[in-house]
Motif scaffolding. Structure first.
Motif, PDB file in Angstrom:
ATOM      1  N   SER A   3      40.412  46.905  52.825  1.00 10.29           N
ATOM      2  CA  SER A   3      39.888  47.184  51.493  1.00 10.29           C
ATOM      3  C   SER A   3      40.159  45.989  50.594  1.00 10.29           C
ATOM      4  N   ASP A   4      39.086  45.411  50.003  1.00 14.01           N
ATOM      5  CA  ASP A   4      39.328  44.254  49.144  1.00 14.01           C
ATOM      6  C   ASP A   4      40.080  44.644  47.874  1.00 14.01           C
ATOM      7  N   LEU A   5      39.914  45.892  47.425  1.00 16.21           N
ATOM      8  CA  LEU A   5      40.680  46.331  46.250  1.00 16.21           C
ATOM      9  C   LEU A   5      42.166  46.440  46.572  1.00 16.21           C
ATOM     10  N   ALA A   6      42.477  46.990  47.736  1.00 14.03           N
ATOM     11  CA  ALA A   6      43.888  47.115  48.128  1.00 14.03           C
ATOM     12  C   ALA A   6      44.508  45.728  48.285  1.00 14.03           C
ATOM     13  N   LEU A  43      38.570  36.667  51.404  1.00 17.19           N
ATOM     14  CA  LEU A  43      37.918  35.928  50.328  1.00 17.19           C
ATOM     15  C   LEU A  43      37.405  36.835  49.211  1.00 17.19           C
ATOM     16  N   ALA A  44      37.111  38.099  49.520  1.00 21.97           N
ATOM     17  CA  ALA A  44      36.640  39.003  48.465  1.00 21.97           C
ATOM     18  C   ALA A  44      37.740  39.186  47.429  1.00 21.97           C
ATOM     19  N   ASP A  72      38.381  36.039  45.411  1.00 21.90           N
ATOM     20  CA  ASP A  72      37.389  35.793  44.366  1.00 21.90           C
ATOM     21  C   ASP A  72      37.674  36.629  43.113  1.00 21.90           C
ATOM     22  N   THR A  73      38.005  37.911  43.272  1.00 19.63           N
ATOM     23  CA  THR A  73      38.286  38.724  42.083  1.00 19.63           C
ATOM     24  C   THR A  73      39.606  38.295  41.436  1.00 19.63           C
ATOM     25  N   ARG A  88      31.443  50.422  33.792  1.00 18.30           N
ATOM     26  CA  ARG A  88      31.776  49.963  35.137  1.00 18.30           C
ATOM     27  C   ARG A  88      30.716  49.025  35.722  1.00 18.30           C
ATOM     28  N   ARG A  89      29.624  48.788  34.984  1.00 22.80           N
ATOM     29  CA  ARG A  89      28.550  47.970  35.555  1.00 22.80           C
ATOM     30  C   ARG A  89      28.799  46.510  35.227  1.00 22.80           C
ATOM     31  N   ALA A  90      29.003  45.721  36.261  1.00 26.55           N
ATOM     32  CA  ALA A  90      29.394  44.320  36.091  1.00 26.55           C
ATOM     33  C   ALA A  90      28.179  43.411  36.093  1.00 26.55           C
ATOM     34  N   LEU A 111      33.638  43.984  38.401  1.00 31.43           N
ATOM     35  CA  LEU A 111      34.469  45.000  37.772  1.00 31.43           C
ATOM     36  C   LEU A 111      35.906  44.603  38.084  1.00 31.43           C
ATOM     37  N   PRO A 116      39.410  44.547  39.110  1.00 31.18           N
ATOM     38  CA  PRO A 116      40.269  45.558  39.739  1.00 31.18           C
ATOM     39  C   PRO A 116      41.552  45.799  38.960  1.00 31.18           C
TER      40      PRO A 116
END
Lengths: 396, 127
Positions: free
Chosen positions: A42-45, A262-263, A266-267, A326-328, A351, A353
């Motif tokens: 998970s890129d968010l995790a 990389l995701a 990037d954030t 929430r719309r980026a 968005l 995180p």
């Protein structure tokens, strides 16, 4: 007509850590000509792990050049935008490779290894451009005497060399692993096999480097990064990359370290307001437009790009944008004024995180900075607020 | 547990579970994995008519924006508010709690969709 050299888009390359990424479940993306892990699960995790504990990144795709010799410092003062001659041994400096017209060829980090020895780390996608620029500059009048036998344009490995100065592309010999996050130092201190750090990691300042060893192999430890957190970048010979990755992962996992792709990178860098070449930086961007005026020592006698480094009047400037909901906005989306007239363009957006609302970087016309602006998100005008960068700053 | 072998699929990576004239629609785990962590879904309102193969919504991840295509023509009869509130359900349970909309459809049109084997073959060609 001759055939173009090899293919225009050769098959992407893989780093020495490819098999490890696969066994960790990574999905891959082509980035700068390299197949790199985009996420493991998970890129968010992964993003949150870097903000709260630590993340482990393979950034071996990046390019490394060694510039050595008595003339090296004078060469770099001429070839790069920053003042390299005042750097102390042991320090790192963010700098730019400019074109003659002041546009940005690449952004780099320069490490002073010794009085006459420098490491320059460049972006993977700009490796050829940086190699060509350095080789070509070695042949110019202000520094040519030091490179009397050069330049040898476009030749990897040795770009140009004499007794006085030598430019060498060492990218293919070295791997780069980043350990980023508030617990990064604890992770490295717990990593089996890392020893003899000088200076010790606890004494190592930000934008400085330490020489160490990993199981007897020379290990270059830089306190630099691209996430907005404390962290380190580890440079080792390719053969040691796998064992080093394994050792850091084993030591870090009990502390919450996860491999990160990389995701997340990037954030993380977007929240930290750090530019990405091809988005915020490019050949048509002058440093001051991107808020990088501090990286240019405009009072140096001469350097490539000096004549063109001042942006033309009215040139777009890079700003931060924040929005609600929430719309980026995404790279390439238009930014408009209240009438719907286009006043700029988003260069990166997501968005956030960490913050929970949309953030973006955008180039805007200077005349648009004092009035309301909107991001055109696929036909919907989303109100945005212009804000200073970065969006996120760690507590230090 | 949804029996994914019993679902119908589209080449645009939607799945359809039909119960008479009611079809529950979601996106596949393959699509969810490709998108990464879903952070926002924009779904059509209840009562709206949708047309097969036309865009009827959006699914955004941190990295990209995916379009939701109507797998069949019909009328939206229910929207999954839970997934609007918590878009990560698309990743964690794409065939269950991560369903997106329910449509009233003409069951005869189901014949035009892919079965599991055909869909898997398509994703393997994509991968």
């Amino acid at each position: 007509m001759s055939e173009p050299l090899a293919a225009q888009h050769p098959a992407p390359r893989s780093t020495p850590l490819r098999a490890r990424h696969e066994s960790l479940g990574a999905s891959f993306t082509d980035f700068g000509g390299w197949m790199m892990p985009v996420r493991y699960s998970s890129d968010l995790a992964e993003h949150h792990a870097v903000r709260t504990a630590a993340g482990l990144f393979d950034i071996s795709h990046m390019a490394e050049f060694l510039v050595t010799g008595a003339a090296a410092v004078g060469f770099l003062d001429y070839a790069l935008a920053g003042r390299i001659s005042t750097m102390r041994v042991g320090k790192a400096k963010y700098s730019l490779v400019l074109a003659d017209d002041g546009g940005i060829v690449d952004d780099v980090i320069v490490y002073r290894i010794a009085d006459e020895r420098f490491l320059v780390i460049a972006n993977a996608g700009n490796r050829d451009a940086v190699a060509a620029a350095l080789a070509e500059r070695a042949g110019r009048a202000p520094v040519a005497a030091a490179f009397a036998d050069g330049p040898f344009e476009g030749v990897f490995g040795l770009a140009a060399a004499t007794d006085a100065a030598r430019i060498e592309d060492v990218s293919d010999e070295l791997s780069l692993i980043a350990v980023q996050g508030p617990l990064a130092r604890r992770v490295l201190e717990a990593t089996a096999g890392i020893s003899d750090a000088s200076p010790a990691l606890e004494d190592l300042g930000y934008y400085a480097w330490s020489s160490a060893s990993f199981d007897g192999v020379p290990l270059f430890v830089a306190r630099t990064g691209y996430t907005g957190e404390d962290g380190f970048e580890l440079l080792v010979p390719n053969d040691a990359a796998g064992p080093l990755w394994d050792a850091v992962l084993a030591a870090g996992q009990p502390l919450g370290l996860v491999p990160a792709g990389l995701a997340a990178r990037d954030t993380l860098r977007l929240e930290a307001g750090m530019p990405l070449y091809g988005h915020e930086l490019g050949r048509d961007v002058r440093p001051a437009q991107a808020g990088l005026g501090r990286a240019v020592a405009a009072d140096k006698d001469d350097f490539v790009g000096k004549a063109g480094v001042t942006p033309p009047p009215g040139a777009p400037v890079l700003v931060g944008l924040v929005a609600e909901g929430r719309r980026a906005g995404r790279a390439g989306y238009a930014v408009t004024d209240a009438d719907g007239t286009r006043v700029g363009e988003v260069t990166s957006g997501a968005l956030s995180p960490t913050l929970g609302h949309p953030i973006a970087m955008a180039f805007l016309s200077p005349s648009a900075l004092d009035a309301p602006v909107f991001i055109d998100v696929r036909g919907t005008a989303i109100p945005a607020t212009i804000t200073a960068l970065p969006f996120y700053r760690r507590n230090s | 547990m949804t029996d994914i072998d019993a679902l119908a699929y589209t080449a645009e990576h939607e799945w359809v579970a039909a119960d008479g004239a009611t079809a529950t629609v979601g996106i596949t785990d393959f699509a969810a994995d490709k998108l990464g962590d879903v952070v926002y879904v924009d779904l059509p309102a209840v009562g709206v008519s949708v047309t097969a193969a036309q865009v009827c919504g959006e699914i955004e991840s941190t990295k990209s924006v995916g379009e939701l295509y109507a797998p069949l023509s019909g009328t939206v009869v229910e929207v999954n508010d839970a997934v609007v509130d918590d878009p990560s359900l698309v990743n964690t349970d794409p065939y269950g709690a991560g369903w997106l909309v329910r449509l009233e459809i003409d069951p005869a049109h189901l014949d035009g969709l892919l079965d599991r084997a055909a869909y898997v073959a398509l994703t393997e060609a994509d991968a």
